[in-house]
Write a protein that holds these residues in place. Structure first.
Motif, mmCIF file in Angstrom:
data_model
loop_
_atom_site.group_PDB
_atom_site.id
_atom_site.type_symbol
_atom_site.label_atom_id
_atom_site.label_comp_id
_atom_site.label_asym_id
_atom_site.label_seq_id
_atom_site.Cartn_x
_atom_site.Cartn_y
_atom_site.Cartn_z
ATOM 1 N N LEU A 72 3.040 131.201 39.729
ATOM 2 C CA LEU A 72 3.440 130.839 41.095
ATOM 3 C C LEU A 72 2.328 130.077 41.815
ATOM 4 O O LEU A 72 2.578 129.068 42.484
ATOM 5 C CB LEU A 72 3.835 132.089 41.893
ATOM 6 C CG LEU A 72 5.129 132.777 41.476
ATOM 7 C CD1 LEU A 72 5.287 134.120 42.201
ATOM 8 C CD2 LEU A 72 6.319 131.882 41.748
ATOM 9 N N LEU A 73 1.112 130.579 41.670
ATOM 10 C CA LEU A 73 -0.033 129.909 42.300
ATOM 11 C C LEU A 73 -0.226 128.496 41.745
ATOM 12 O O LEU A 73 -0.439 127.548 42.504
ATOM 13 C CB LEU A 73 -1.323 130.718 42.083
ATOM 14 C CG LEU A 73 -1.632 131.816 43.088
ATOM 15 C CD1 LEU A 73 -2.901 132.560 42.674
ATOM 16 C CD2 LEU A 73 -1.768 131.261 44.483
ATOM 17 N N LEU A 74 -0.150 128.373 40.425
ATOM 18 C CA LEU A 74 -0.349 127.058 39.816
ATOM 19 C C LEU A 74 0.716 126.067 40.265
ATOM 20 O O LEU A 74 0.421 124.887 40.497
ATOM 21 C CB LEU A 74 -0.380 127.175 38.287
ATOM 22 C CG LEU A 74 -1.608 127.863 37.706
ATOM 23 C CD1 LEU A 74 -1.472 128.004 36.196
ATOM 24 C CD2 LEU A 74 -2.882 127.108 38.059
ATOM 25 N N SER A 75 1.930 126.547 40.405
ATOM 26 C CA SER A 75 3.011 125.687 40.887
ATOM 27 C C SER A 75 2.738 125.228 42.322
ATOM 28 O O SER A 75 2.887 124.055 42.653
ATOM 29 C CB SER A 75 4.334 126.432 40.807
ATOM 30 O OG SER A 75 5.365 125.650 41.349
ATOM 31 N N ARG A 76 2.326 126.170 43.166
ATOM 32 C CA ARG A 76 2.007 125.831 44.557
ATOM 33 C C ARG A 76 0.798 124.900 44.625
ATOM 34 O O ARG A 76 0.781 123.942 45.391
ATOM 35 C CB ARG A 76 1.742 127.098 45.358
ATOM 36 C CG ARG A 76 1.555 126.832 46.853
ATOM 37 C CD ARG A 76 1.429 128.113 47.657
ATOM 38 N NE ARG A 76 0.363 128.984 47.251
ATOM 39 C CZ ARG A 76 -0.914 128.860 47.656
ATOM 40 N NH1 ARG A 76 -1.273 127.894 48.459
ATOM 41 N NH2 ARG A 76 -1.817 129.721 47.238
ATOM 42 N N HIS A 77 -0.198 125.167 43.788
ATOM 43 C CA HIS A 77 -1.406 124.343 43.758
ATOM 44 C C HIS A 77 -1.092 122.909 43.333
ATOM 45 O O HIS A 77 -1.649 121.948 43.870
ATOM 46 C CB HIS A 77 -2.454 124.944 42.820
ATOM 47 C CG HIS A 77 -3.056 126.192 43.351
ATOM 48 N ND1 HIS A 77 -3.833 127.011 42.570
ATOM 49 C CD2 HIS A 77 -2.995 126.800 44.572
ATOM 50 C CE1 HIS A 77 -4.227 128.058 43.283
ATOM 51 N NE2 HIS A 77 -3.728 127.949 44.504
ATOM 52 N N LYS A 78 -0.205 122.796 42.355
ATOM 53 C CA LYS A 78 0.173 121.459 41.876
ATOM 54 C C LYS A 78 0.801 120.649 43.012
ATOM 55 O O LYS A 78 0.458 119.485 43.212
ATOM 56 C CB LYS A 78 1.148 121.583 40.700
ATOM 57 C CG LYS A 78 1.566 120.261 40.107
ATOM 58 C CD LYS A 78 2.498 120.462 38.917
ATOM 59 C CE LYS A 78 2.951 119.122 38.360
ATOM 60 N NZ LYS A 78 3.865 119.281 37.233
ATOM 61 N N GLU A 79 1.695 121.276 43.757
ATOM 62 C CA GLU A 79 2.351 120.594 44.878
ATOM 63 C C GLU A 79 1.356 120.280 45.992
ATOM 64 O O GLU A 79 1.366 119.189 46.566
ATOM 65 C CB GLU A 79 3.504 121.453 45.420
ATOM 66 C CG GLU A 79 4.287 120.783 46.517
ATOM 67 C CD GLU A 79 4.924 119.464 46.112
ATOM 68 O OE1 GLU A 79 5.025 118.580 46.989
ATOM 69 O OE2 GLU A 79 5.315 119.293 44.937
ATOM 70 N N GLU A 80 0.477 121.225 46.263
ATOM 71 C CA GLU A 80 -0.542 121.016 47.299
ATOM 72 C C GLU A 80 -1.489 119.876 46.906
ATOM 73 O O GLU A 80 -1.864 119.054 47.744
ATOM 74 C CB GLU A 80 -1.320 122.315 47.524
ATOM 75 C CG GLU A 80 -2.196 122.286 48.761
ATOM 76 C CD GLU A 80 -2.865 123.637 49.018
ATOM 77 O OE1 GLU A 80 -4.030 123.625 49.436
ATOM 78 O OE2 GLU A 80 -2.214 124.681 48.800
ATOM 79 N N MET A 81 -1.844 119.812 45.632
ATOM 80 C CA MET A 81 -2.743 118.742 45.168
ATOM 81 C C MET A 81 -2.043 117.391 45.264
ATOM 82 O O MET A 81 -2.654 116.382 45.627
ATOM 83 C CB MET A 81 -3.209 119.020 43.734
ATOM 84 C CG MET A 81 -4.260 118.041 43.249
ATOM 85 S SD MET A 81 -5.712 117.891 44.311
ATOM 86 C CE MET A 81 -6.496 119.445 44.090
ATOM 87 N N LYS A 82 -0.760 117.375 44.940
ATOM 88 C CA LYS A 82 0.014 116.138 45.050
ATOM 89 C C LYS A 82 0.017 115.651 46.498
ATOM 90 O O LYS A 82 -0.198 114.464 46.762
ATOM 91 C CB LYS A 82 1.445 116.377 44.547
ATOM 92 C CG LYS A 82 2.325 115.161 44.583
ATOM 93 C CD LYS A 82 3.716 115.495 44.039
ATOM 94 C CE LYS A 82 4.656 114.321 44.174
ATOM 95 N NZ LYS A 82 6.004 114.649 43.711
#
Length: 143
Positions: A72-82
């Motif tokens: 879940l964190l990695l998914s959120r992080h990916k979107e935040e980084m984008k």
């Protein structure tokens, strides 16, 4: 692509004054500072993500729960980084536009506000040419 002789002639004429060289050097310095600042912003986001994952691992003992929360964190992080990268790119695009306005106001031929890649590429070549000329030792003739 060939640069029109009128553009080269106008550029040569405007470069007789050292002011344009100083403007271009100043813009380059501002760009380097901006790029470093934006890179630091990106690194801060990456560091924040790393700390969030580390905190989650330290606070979660169940391996299955860890895996789920990490996903879940990695998914959120990916979107935040984008989103962060998009914001940074927009800031770089604005910096390009600011430089175009400055050079156009200074009367440098070939510079105007554009977002067309081919026109920006020509402007980059012109800037590179101006910077190369600024580093040359040009003898001054005495009349």
């Amino acid at each position: 692509m060939r640069v029109p002789i009128e553009l080269l002639s106008g550029l040569a004429n405007c470069l007789l004054n050292d002011t344009i060289f100083e403007i271009v050097k100043g813009l380059m310095e501002i760009q380097h500072v901006t790029e470093k600042h934006l890179f630091q912003q990106r690194l801060q986001v990456i560091n924040k993500h790393t700390l969030e994952i580390q905190k989650m691992i330290n606070n979660t003992t169940d391996p299955q729960q860890q895996d789920l929360q990490k996903a879940l964190l990695l998914s959120r992080h990916k979107e935040e980084m984008k989103q962060t990268d998009m914001k940074l790119i927009m800031q770089l695009d604005q910096k390009v536009s600011d430089q175009q306005v400055t050079l156009e106001k200074a009367g440098v031929p070939g510079f105007f506000v554009t977002n067309k890649p081919i026109e920006i590429k020509v402007q980059m070549y012109l800037l590179d040419f101006i910077l190369r000329l600024s580093k040359m030792d040009v003898p001054h003739s005495v009349c």
